[in-house]
Design an enzyme around this catalytic site. Structure first.
Site, PDB file in Angstrom:
ATOM      1  N   LYS A 187       0.865  -1.176   0.000  1.00 20.69           N
ATOM      2  CA  LYS A 187       0.000   0.000   0.000  1.00 20.69           C
ATOM      3  C   LYS A 187       0.902   1.226   0.000  1.00 20.69           C
ATOM      4  O   LYS A 187       1.521   1.555   1.008  1.00 20.69           O
ATOM      5  CB  LYS A 187      -0.927   0.014   1.213  1.00 20.69           C
ATOM      6  CG  LYS A 187      -1.895   1.183   1.193  1.00 20.69           C
ATOM      7  CD  LYS A 187      -2.842   1.139   2.383  1.00 20.69           C
ATOM      8  CE  LYS A 187      -4.012   2.094   2.238  1.00 20.69           C
ATOM      9  NZ  LYS A 187      -3.648   3.470   1.978  1.00 20.69           N
TER      10      LYS A 187
ATOM     11  N   LYS B 164      -7.781  -2.915   2.937  1.00 23.62           N
ATOM     12  CA  LYS B 164      -6.489  -2.340   3.286  1.00 23.62           C
ATOM     13  C   LYS B 164      -6.086  -2.821   4.668  1.00 23.62           C
ATOM     14  O   LYS B 164      -6.932  -3.049   5.528  1.00 23.62           O
ATOM     15  CB  LYS B 164      -6.554  -0.810   3.238  1.00 23.62           C
ATOM     16  CG  LYS B 164      -7.627  -0.219   4.093  1.00 23.62           C
ATOM     17  CD  LYS B 164      -7.739   1.273   3.866  1.00 23.62           C
ATOM     18  CE  LYS B 164      -9.035   1.786   4.465  1.00 23.62           C
ATOM     19  NZ  LYS B 164      -9.339   3.160   4.200  1.00 23.62           N
TER      20      LYS B 164
ATOM     21  N   ARG C  86      -3.742   8.398  -5.910  1.00 23.86           N
ATOM     22  CA  ARG C  86      -4.321   7.451  -6.845  1.00 23.86           C
ATOM     23  C   ARG C  86      -4.510   8.143  -8.185  1.00 23.86           C
ATOM     24  O   ARG C  86      -5.055   9.245  -8.242  1.00 23.86           O
ATOM     25  CB  ARG C  86      -5.661   6.983  -6.311  1.00 23.86           C
ATOM     26  CG  ARG C  86      -6.251   5.864  -7.111  1.00 23.86           C
ATOM     27  CD  ARG C  86      -7.042   5.007  -6.197  1.00 23.86           C
ATOM     28  NE  ARG C  86      -7.675   3.914  -6.861  1.00 23.86           N
ATOM     29  CZ  ARG C  86      -8.543   3.132  -6.232  1.00 23.86           C
ATOM     30  NH1 ARG C  86      -8.866   3.382  -4.998  1.00 23.86           N
ATOM     31  NH2 ARG C  86      -9.078   2.115  -6.862  1.00 23.86           N
TER      32      ARG C  86
ATOM     33  N   PHE D 151      -1.698  -0.867 -10.761  1.00 18.20           N
ATOM     34  CA  PHE D 151      -2.316  -2.071 -10.198  1.00 18.20           C
ATOM     35  C   PHE D 151      -3.631  -2.489 -10.844  1.00 18.20           C
ATOM     36  O   PHE D 151      -4.203  -3.497 -10.482  1.00 18.20           O
ATOM     37  CB  PHE D 151      -2.468  -1.960  -8.683  1.00 18.20           C
ATOM     38  CG  PHE D 151      -3.135  -0.692  -8.194  1.00 18.20           C
ATOM     39  CD1 PHE D 151      -4.473  -0.486  -8.391  1.00 18.20           C
ATOM     40  CD2 PHE D 151      -2.397   0.264  -7.506  1.00 18.20           C
ATOM     41  CE1 PHE D 151      -5.094   0.668  -7.921  1.00 18.20           C
ATOM     42  CE2 PHE D 151      -2.994   1.423  -7.031  1.00 18.20           C
ATOM     43  CZ  PHE D 151      -4.349   1.625  -7.244  1.00 18.20           C
TER      44      PHE D 151
ATOM     45  N   ARG E 200     -17.483   0.971  -2.183  1.00 22.26           N
ATOM     46  CA  ARG E 200     -16.639   0.398  -1.135  1.00 22.26           C
ATOM     47  C   ARG E 200     -17.132  -1.025  -0.914  1.00 22.26           C
ATOM     48  O   ARG E 200     -17.868  -1.295   0.018  1.00 22.26           O
ATOM     49  CB  ARG E 200     -16.786   1.243   0.143  1.00 22.26           C
ATOM     50  CG  ARG E 200     -15.625   1.119   1.098  1.00 22.26           C
ATOM     51  CD  ARG E 200     -15.779   2.048   2.287  1.00 22.26           C
ATOM     52  NE  ARG E 200     -15.472   3.440   2.025  1.00 22.26           N
ATOM     53  CZ  ARG E 200     -14.256   3.923   1.825  1.00 22.26           C
ATOM     54  NH1 ARG E 200     -13.215   3.122   1.861  1.00 22.26           N
ATOM     55  NH2 ARG E 200     -14.067   5.199   1.586  1.00 22.26           N
TER      56      ARG E 200
ATOM     57  N   GLU F 257      -0.882   3.943  -8.147  1.00 21.05           N
ATOM     58  CA  GLU F 257      -0.578   4.939  -7.123  1.00 21.05           C
ATOM     59  C   GLU F 257       0.752   5.601  -7.486  1.00 21.05           C
ATOM     60  O   GLU F 257       1.764   4.911  -7.645  1.00 21.05           O
ATOM     61  CB  GLU F 257      -0.490   4.246  -5.757  1.00 21.05           C
ATOM     62  CG  GLU F 257      -0.323   5.185  -4.582  1.00 21.05           C
ATOM     63  CD  GLU F 257      -1.654   5.666  -3.982  1.00 21.05           C
ATOM     64  OE1 GLU F 257      -2.739   5.406  -4.558  1.00 21.05           O
ATOM     65  OE2 GLU F 257      -1.593   6.321  -2.922  1.00 21.05           O
TER      66      GLU F 257
HETATM   67  P1  AMP Z   1      -7.361   4.656   2.047  1.00 19.30           P
HETATM   68  O1  AMP Z   1      -7.138   5.969   1.301  1.00 19.30           O
HETATM   69  O2  AMP Z   1      -6.679   4.582   3.367  1.00 19.30           O
HETATM   70  O3  AMP Z   1      -8.813   4.248   2.064  1.00 19.30           O
HETATM   71  O4  AMP Z   1      -6.642   3.494   1.190  1.00 19.30           O
HETATM   72  C1  AMP Z   1      -6.970   3.214  -0.134  1.00 19.30           C
HETATM   73  C2  AMP Z   1      -6.003   3.938  -1.053  1.00 19.30           C
HETATM   74  O5  AMP Z   1      -4.725   3.348  -1.025  1.00 19.30           O
HETATM   75  C3  AMP Z   1      -6.376   3.854  -2.514  1.00 19.30           C
HETATM   76  O6  AMP Z   1      -7.366   4.770  -2.860  1.00 19.30           O
HETATM   77  C4  AMP Z   1      -5.060   4.154  -3.208  1.00 19.30           C
HETATM   78  O7  AMP Z   1      -4.923   5.553  -3.362  1.00 19.30           O
HETATM   79  C5  AMP Z   1      -4.015   3.704  -2.200  1.00 19.30           C
HETATM   80  N1  AMP Z   1      -3.183   2.570  -2.648  1.00 19.30           N
HETATM   81  C6  AMP Z   1      -1.863   2.458  -2.422  1.00 19.30           C
HETATM   82  N2  AMP Z   1      -1.372   1.327  -2.923  1.00 19.30           N
HETATM   83  C7  AMP Z   1      -2.397   0.667  -3.511  1.00 19.30           C
HETATM   84  C8  AMP Z   1      -2.522  -0.585  -4.199  1.00 19.30           C
HETATM   85  N3  AMP Z   1      -1.488  -1.405  -4.394  1.00 19.30           N
HETATM   86  N4  AMP Z   1      -3.767  -0.916  -4.672  1.00 19.30           N
HETATM   87  C9  AMP Z   1      -4.829  -0.105  -4.468  1.00 19.30           C
HETATM   88  N5  AMP Z   1      -4.768   1.082  -3.825  1.00 19.30           N
HETATM   89  C10 AMP Z   1      -3.566   1.469  -3.341  1.00 19.30           C
END
Ligand code: AMP
Length: 558
Positions: free
Chosen positions: A249, A421, A254, A340, A415, A299
């Site tokens: 992650k 995550k 994004r 990804f 979602r 990302e």
């Molecule tokens: P969050 O913003 O905490 O809800 O986490 C989701 C976000 O992580 C996504 O919207 C992406 O911007 C980011 N992200 C980072 N690495 C990845 C990955 N390998 N696959 C999907 N999302 C990722």
């Protein structure tokens, strides 16, 4: 259509706080709207001039409006500002000023939705010297023909602060009721087209079938699929029947890349076009994506030019809004792209293709380089291996892992349980600044504490959830004050009302039920983590998420 008719609708929407009533008012108006105006009217009911996917913005500042009102009424700008302060909103002020103006000009024409829209559409095309004057003239022409009631909403529409409590949720529900279509289907189509005007047209012309057949378009951004949270890799595996793709992650932004031949467009998760700001992504996409027409996602992480270590997101975010000095920024904060997903390839929509196949396709069209490559990916059934991968991700300075269902389709804007995550950090909330208080003593020149709002998904309004003053250094306060000042709507002694535009990420110890704030919740020890300039108010967390976190926290306590 006479503009008056739309204004009557705005009036009845403003007169009620009940969501179901609002929904029914909108539904009735949409049903009765002539087909050739449907798309425009739906967009205007949303309080927008241009649909969400469009890059075009009206961008009229309050100052321009003061000037236009001064020209029409013969009052000076100062008097108009005072009236606005008194009324608490410039639309209401415009109405009362126009009422006082003894007579409407004898030559006043009847405003129609068509001619209002025609003038407004011209505004963003004006640039360079003399453009401000031309903008004022276009606005003044409309206001001079407006009745006081029309003036109230015209002014608000132009400044994009409608105050009628109609957000995406109400438009969606109104369409659902008007045409007896499941809201989920409308959501799906909207996530792909990002234009309720167009969705309404589709429904009117082809009903449910037309929505089901809605197509992706290279060049038009779609909403990204969102992730849920798990606490352990094992939990992620359990959710995915024992086998999943684990990926680092990355803490960046994004990005959606649209490629059609040599034409490349880059969009953020809130559909902003950032092509100009990231020329290196354009170049890489041209060279290293071996496909004629495609939409891919990944990302982009800001890295240190020397050590190549990931930089905090805050650094990268400086590049997002940059208009000048782009090359310099590119040198200071180069990006590394971790791809990804792929949603479209050479005429084929891949949204319903399982992730495992999408990944293979993405792999097959990509020539990987140091700065432009696939995300680190591990497919396993073994929780221990996943744990090791997680530790490695953290040790490299990433945020944790994403866990993906190999059989899942891509659901834009949802979602769903297709993607999870895993990160150490406690949950934070992305909230919108809706008010502030001037500081005291040494800090008197800055806004010192900020009122936070969560989005009510139905009305699009922001309801108060608490106040934050900690976690801010002098530099932060100065910065925030700079960002917030242009958004000031009205001031009363030390209290300042702020247009809900700026999103901040807030850490907190606990969510509590509370009668103190309009949301019914309050945050214990809220702290500002960062300014989320990659997010707009529409992407901020809503009351549903606050309620969900509250419930989760209650469960965890037990
Ligand atoms: P969050 O913003 O905490 O809800 O986490 C989701 C976000 O992580 C996504 O919207 C992406 O911007 C980011 N992200 C980072 N690495 C990845 C990955 N390998 N696959 C999907 N999302 C990722």
């Amino acid at each position: 259509m006479e503009f008056k008719k739309l204004v009557k609708c705005y009036e009845s929407l403003e007169a009620t706080t009940k969501k179901l009533e609002k929904r029914d008012i909108v539904a009735k108006f949409i049903k009765e709207c002539p087909t050739e105006l449907l798309s425009t009217v739906v967009t205007l009911l949303e309080g927008r001039i241009f649909p969400a996917w469009m890059e075009t913005e009206l961008g009229v500042a309050e100052n321009i409006m003061f000037k236009a009102l001064a020209r029409v009424t013969g009052l000076n700008e100062h008097a108009i500002k005072n009236e606005t302060k008194k009324a608490g909103d410039i639309g209401t002020a415009a109405e009362s000023i126009l009422k006082k103006k003894k007579q409407r000009t004898l030559t006043a024409k009847v405003l129609t939705v068509e001619n209002v829209y025609k003038n407004l559409e011209k505004i963003p095309t004006l640039t360079g010297t003399g453009s401000t004057g031309q903008k004022i003239s276009l606005i003044a022409e409309l206001v001079s023909n407006a009745t006081p009631e029309e003036g109230r909403y015209l002014v608000r529409l132009i400044l994009e602060v409608m105050r009628i409590g109609v957000g995406e949720g109400i438009i969606r529900n109104a369409l659902a009721v008007a045409y007896e279509i499941e809201p989920d289907l409308i959501d799906q189509a909207y996530s792909i087209r990002n234009d309720y005007g167009e969705v309404a047209q589709l429904i009117r012309s082809g009903g449910k079938r037309a929505l089901e057949k809605v197509e992706l378009e290279v060049g038009r951004p779609l909403k990204p699929m969102l992730a849920q949270k798990v606490e352990t890799a094992q939990e992620g595996l359990d959710e995915m029947k024992g086998k999943a793709a684990f990926q680092y992650k990355y803490d960046g932004m994004r990005v959606q890349i649209h490629k059609s031949g040599n034409k490349i467009l880059v969009f953020t998760r809130r559909l902003d076009n950032i092509t100009k700001q990231f020329p290196e992504l354009v170049e890489s996409a041209k060279k290293f994506i071996k496909a004629d027409k495609t939409i891919v996602e990944g990302e982009a992480v800001g890295i240190s030019p020397h050590t190549r270590k990931p930089q905090p997101f805050q650094k990268l975010s400086q590049r997002i809004k940059r208009k000048y000095g782009i090359e310099e920024m590119q040198k200071q904060i180069p990006v590394e792209m971790n791809l990804f997903d792929i949603m479209y390839l050479n005429g084929k929509n891949l949204l319903n293709t399982p992730y495992v196949e999408r990944w293979k396709k993405l792999e097959s069209i990509l020539e990987e380089t140091r700065d432009f490559h696939l995300a680190e990916n591990l497919v396993t059934t073994d929780a221990k291996k996943a744990d090791g991968f997680y530790k490695k991700s953290l040790s490299l300075g990433h945020e944790g892992l994403m866990i993906k269902n190999l059989d899942a389709k891509y659901m834009p804007g949802s979602r769903v349980k297709y993607m999870y995550k895993l990160k150490i950090e406690r949950e934070t909330l992305d909230l919108v600044i809706i008010g502030a208080i001037w500081g005291e003593g040494r800090r008197a020149k800055w806004l010192g504490s900020y009122f936070l709002g969560a989005r009510d998904p139905d009305t699009g309004n922001f309801v108060e959830l608490g106040k934050v003053a900690t976690g801010l250094t002098d530099e932060d306060l100065e910065n925030l004050t700079k960002l917030v000042k242009p958004l000031v709507e009205s001031e009363h002694i030390k209290d300042v009302k702020i247009k809900p535009k700026l999103v901040v990420e807030i850490a907190f110890d606990e969510i509590q039920k509370s009668t103190k704030y309009a949301s019914g919740y309050a945050l214990r020890f809220p702290r500002v983590k960062r300014i989320r300039d990659d997010k707009g108010p529409d992407d901020a967390d809503d009351l549903e998420r606050v309620a969900k976190l509250y419930e989760e926290q209650k469960k965890a306590k037990k």
